[in-house]
Motif scaffolding. Structure first.
Motif, mmCIF file in Angstrom:
data_model
loop_
_atom_site.group_PDB
_atom_site.id
_atom_site.type_symbol
_atom_site.label_atom_id
_atom_site.label_comp_id
_atom_site.label_asym_id
_atom_site.label_seq_id
_atom_site.Cartn_x
_atom_site.Cartn_y
_atom_site.Cartn_z
ATOM 1 N N TYR A 117 6.899 -13.406 136.078
ATOM 2 C CA TYR A 117 5.661 -13.299 136.836
ATOM 3 C C TYR A 117 5.305 -14.700 137.317
ATOM 4 N N ILE A 118 5.315 -14.905 138.636
ATOM 5 C CA ILE A 118 5.097 -16.238 139.194
ATOM 6 C C ILE A 118 3.916 -16.216 140.152
ATOM 7 N N SER A 119 2.963 -17.122 139.940
ATOM 8 C CA SER A 119 1.780 -17.200 140.791
ATOM 9 C C SER A 119 2.031 -18.122 141.980
ATOM 10 N N LYS A 120 1.525 -17.714 143.152
ATOM 11 C CA LYS A 120 1.589 -18.555 144.345
ATOM 12 C C LYS A 120 0.436 -19.558 144.313
ATOM 13 N N PRO A 121 0.622 -20.762 144.830
ATOM 14 C CA PRO A 121 1.882 -21.303 145.354
ATOM 15 C C PRO A 121 2.823 -21.703 144.219
ATOM 16 N N PHE A 122 4.121 -21.712 144.495
ATOM 17 C CA PHE A 122 5.097 -22.054 143.474
ATOM 18 C C PHE A 122 6.183 -22.931 144.072
ATOM 19 N N SER A 123 6.952 -23.570 143.235
ATOM 20 C CA SER A 123 8.072 -24.386 143.676
ATOM 21 C C SER A 123 9.286 -23.490 143.920
ATOM 22 N N PRO A 124 9.841 -23.474 145.121
ATOM 23 C CA PRO A 124 11.043 -22.667 145.375
ATOM 24 C C PRO A 124 12.198 -23.037 144.448
ATOM 25 N N LYS A 125 12.288 -24.315 144.096
ATOM 26 C CA LYS A 125 13.367 -24.740 143.198
ATOM 27 C C LYS A 125 13.211 -24.107 141.817
ATOM 28 N N ILE A 126 11.966 -24.002 141.343
ATOM 29 C CA ILE A 126 11.717 -23.368 140.058
ATOM 30 C C ILE A 126 12.042 -21.880 140.136
ATOM 31 N N LEU A 127 11.672 -21.250 141.241
ATOM 32 C CA LEU A 127 11.987 -19.832 141.423
ATOM 33 C C LEU A 127 13.493 -19.610 141.370
ATOM 34 N N VAL A 128 14.245 -20.425 142.079
ATOM 35 C CA VAL A 128 15.705 -20.285 142.084
ATOM 36 C C VAL A 128 16.275 -20.519 140.688
ATOM 37 N N ALA A 129 15.707 -21.482 139.967
ATOM 38 C CA ALA A 129 16.178 -21.750 138.605
ATOM 39 C C ALA A 129 15.961 -20.539 137.712
ATOM 40 N N ARG A 130 14.834 -19.852 137.886
ATOM 41 C CA ARG A 130 14.562 -18.668 137.071
ATOM 42 C C ARG A 130 15.484 -17.517 137.462
#
Length: 237
Positions: free
Chosen positions: A113-126
């Motif tokens: 569960y990721i809240s906006k705004p977020f780091s795209p790099k962190i999203l890809v890592a997850r």
């Protein structure tokens, strides 16, 4: 050797399709660009109804990144429908930070569960962490205790010889408990290990998953003991 390893990694990821669902075209493009840089194949949907059409047409989707607020069919409805037939990992995106929304997501079987705004790099890592763990290649890695058997390579759980269906996070949670039998585990430690990153949300997320896991394990769910004020311990009597 390093070049061969990198090439093999990219070939592996290119076979994996990720469905990105968001009604904001700029958000879809941002996420898609970062995922494609890592070698993933990306499908896009602008609303929930389109997402379900794509999901049913493409049986090889390995993971879904899903926005909550969308026209025609919102993220909650999409998640409910997917979970009727599939345990594919789901990452939910939201512009709201209400903990009730987060807990609702986990109740529905959301894995991240990721809240906006977020780091795209962190999203890809997850994304990468989930796919590595759900598609591991070590066929010898099996765990068991008290009539519960976990086969990590096959992503399979048997209770007294009978298979049960667990979500990705429930599977990882059970695996972590089996790896740490008899040890008192704090909620924070469980979150940081099972979720594979430093978690800053509500630790009650763990309680939600433990409740569902206990229910699916039946009588074996009693092996997961609550340590009041701290966390949990898996212990076979």
């Amino acid at each position: 050797m390093r070049m061969i390893t990198i090439r093999a990694r990219c070939m592996f990821m290119e076979r994996l399709q990720i469905l990105v669902v968001d009604d904001e075209s700029r958000m879809r493009k941002l996420v898609k660009d970062f995922l494609q840089r890592e070698g993933y194949s990306v499908l896009e949907a602008a609303d929930g109804a389109e997402a379900m059409d794509i999901f049913y047409e493409n049986k090889g989707i390995a993971l879904v990144i899903l926005d909550v607020m969308m026209p025609r069919m919102d993220g909650w409805q999409v998640c409910r429908e997917i979970r009727q037939t599939s345990e594919v990992p789901i990452i939910m995106l939201t512009a709201r930070s209400d903990e009730r929304d987060e807990l609702q997501g986990f109740e529905l079987g959301v894995d991240e569960y990721i809240s906006k705004p977020f780091s795209p790099k962190i999203l890809v890592a997850r994304v990468s962490a989930i796919l590595r763990r759900t598609r591991g290649t070590d066929s010898q890695e099996k765990l068991g205790a008290g009539g519960i058997e976990v086969d990590r390579a096959a992503h399979q759980v048997l209770v007294d010889g009978e298979g049960i269906e667990l979500s990705y996070k429930e599977f990882e949670l059970l695996t972590y408990f089996l790896e740490n039998q008899g040890l008192a585990l704090s909620r924070e430690k469980i979150l940081n290990n099972v979720w594979n990153y430093d978690y800053f949300g509500d630790a009650r997320t763990i309680d939600t998953h433990v409740k569902k896991l206990r229910s699916k394990l039946g009588e074996k769910g009693n092996y997961i003991k609550t340590i009041w004020g701290m966390g949990y311990k898996f212990e076979v009597e």
